[in-house]
Design an enzyme around this catalytic site. Sequence first.
Site: not given
Ligand code: 26V
Length: 828
Positions: A670, A562-563, A568, A371, A674
């Site tokens: 995503t 978004k975050r 971004k 992801h 929407k």
């Molecule tokens: C990384 C970490 C690292 C430390 C602890 C918690 C944590 C939680 C999540 C992540 C990685 C997040 C990756 C992510 O959210 N990617 C997003 O995934 C979406 C669904 O596929 C995609 O639409 C977004 O473009 C992408 O940024």
Amino acid sequence: MATSTTASRDLRQYECGPFLFSDRADHDWYDRHLMFDHVVSPERASQRERFEAVARSLRDLLTQRWLLTQQTQEQANAKRVYYLSMEFLIGRSLVNNIVNLGVEQFVRDDLTTDPQQDWAAVIETEPDAGLGNGGLGRLAACFVESLATLQIPAMGYGLRYEYGIFRQEIENGYQVEHPDHWLMQPDPWEVPRPQETVQVPVACSFRLENGVIRAVPGQASHLLGVPYDRPIVGYGGRTINTLRLWGASSPDVFDFGEFSSGDFVGAMLDRLVAETVTRVLYPDDSTSAGQALRFVQEYFLVSCSLADIVARFQRSNDDWNALPDKVAIQLNDTHPAMAVGELMRILLDQGGLGWDEAWDITVRTLAYTNHTLLPEALEKWPARMFELVCPRLLEIIYEINRRFLDGVRELYPGDNGRVETLSLIEESGERNVRMAHLAVVGTHSTNGVAAIHSRLLRDAVLPEFAELFPDRFNNKTNGVTPRRWLLVANRDLSSLITEAIGDGWITDMSRLRELLPLADDAGFRQRFREAKRSAKLRFADWLKATTGQTVDPDTIFDSQIKRIHEYKRQLLNVLHVIVLYNRLRDDPTLQIPPRTFFFAGKAAPAYQLAKLIIKLISNVGRTLDADPVSSGRLNVTFLPNYNVSLAMQLIPASEVSEQISTAGYEASGTGNMKFMMNGALTIGTRDGATIEMAEEAGEENFFLFGLTADEVADSRGWYSPGWHYDHEPETKRALDLIRDNHFSPDEPGIFGPILDTLLARGDYYMHLADLTAYSQAQQQVSALYADPEAWTRKAIINVACSGKFSSDRSIAEYASDIWGAEPCPVGD
Ligand code: 26V
């Protein structure tokens, strides 16, 4: 007294006194829960009690089909999909369950005739389950809904965090984090199943020392994983799958040794420490300290889920070789990638299989979705953590690596560089396990989440793996569930669509193309505009009621939600607002259509620059409000505490969707989908799934701008933000205005770090490279908005072409290409 008129054995005949439901017979279905769960009379019940009673009653309604689904799937012994994810960002469930069960009319009618109920208030009382950070967690929630709708036997596995993603408040423009204790009151949807508790062996034990949890090496112990099941209702209410969330507990409520020696508090500590494992969701923040607990969380999820999956498999099968025919396990990112080692452990140590057989079964059972390409988000875990917590997994991972690298050496004799690049273990400095390498080697499928992302993953991030395993790499473009994101979120538009083309689109979004001819129908365009207008008014009312903020529905609603992250590029958006502001200051008579720029999103608590971006947005908003030249014409609004519920309110009301990441960095997105379904026009870079959205709708119906991913990569060596500052007067003036403390008169200099990133530190995400092209694209947006007929035509075309972005389509592709899973219809 209401007595049973039939001879049935009904305990109610023994109820004495005036039967309390006699005058409220219509509302009996939830009054019973009000009275008997809460022991409160309907007139005195609190709003929370009313919500619980309604939800409980809904659960009663779905229980039989939930059981029937389990029975049907078990009897068919059909192949089952298991979706393992550290995050499920489910949001609220009540309305979606009501709609998917097909009982909305009944419930609405009944609640509106009850003077003690308020439909909107009941809905708003449900906590927004924020068990995820952003896109990855929300995708998991959309996927389990689509799996149920498509009637595919499936289960989601995650963690039951007691505290979800933090609640964000904005104080003086700054983000302040508060704990989100969403489980403070009992959750009516979850069913605890203590009898299905599993044991998680841990090679150390944990002690609380001076308020800090410390591992005691070598002292083996175990945790308990208690399942809490939640119903996932498919549209039409036929299949109801299960989302199983694990809560951590300890085997002994009391350590009786310590207890009898008088240490009552010490005796309780084990339990306290064990429960810490699922206490809180980690905010997406690769820089934060305290990662050891996250490691234990990931191990805990994998250990609990695999024990459960294997037990389920063994109930109907006795040959391990059948596992890949009966079980497909999808790893949502590398977070559950320890499943590779854990499944090997089970097959070797419990099943007694030989290595090769176990390996073949493991690889054929597991699949992995990537992801993100951000290097800092690619997980690596110190070997020492494995040694401490689960040394057998490390032993197995070393052996996987030894055999894998032997094969590599055979294929590429003497190529030591390649061996080092491919190794599952990083040897420089502290020994680390590279989780993405483990995931690619130990599974039969590695997919990205949009075409461009899958290509970059294969060609730029893991090219040596793609060379070794060309057939494993594939793309599955993301999607979102149209039930939540169109049918429920946008009543006006979804009714209009159904009126025009029937309701087949709800489960077959390709049918939306039937709207295309209506883009040229003036009457339909008028009604489409009315639907957007009423969504805007509804949003304005909702915002006023929930936060007190006011917005003007006669302005363009432009949203970036978004975050908060540099890639971004919320900063690019703000810089453009400042460019517009400068133009107005130069010429107050300038005609620009009034706009409200909405921002919402959380910054990881330790990500200082992201937090400063929030402060800049807030301060720009305040300044523009106070300046007569911009007041009412350029509004910048930061909406606090972005979550699923806020998205469901704002997206239907939005007219412009900002998808402006540096090309090559947003895996898919995503939110972009929407907005498209809800009739917003997208201004965006050629990144993630936005590229495919423009392909579907035609680029002439999109506002694409800026560097492409290849151009970004190619200019890495020579890109100079200073050039743009020196040669583009509007860029210079925007940055100078920030530097001159125009937006921070009371806190001079606070935005220094932002200017430094952009000018002194090379502007890694290339804001300045894209600012001019972005401003030009925005000018086209404004020009088109001035022509409502042309605007609406494009908006309708966008909705009509959004069908590809249904998660039903994504799931159908996963099912046929990766899982080999088929629907198992649940009969009547
Ligand atoms: C990384 C970490 C690292 C430390 C602890 C918690 C944590 C939680 C999540 C992540 C990685 C997040 C990756 C992510 O959210 N990617 C997003 O995934 C979406 C669904 O596929 C995609 O639409 C977004 O473009 C992408 O940024």
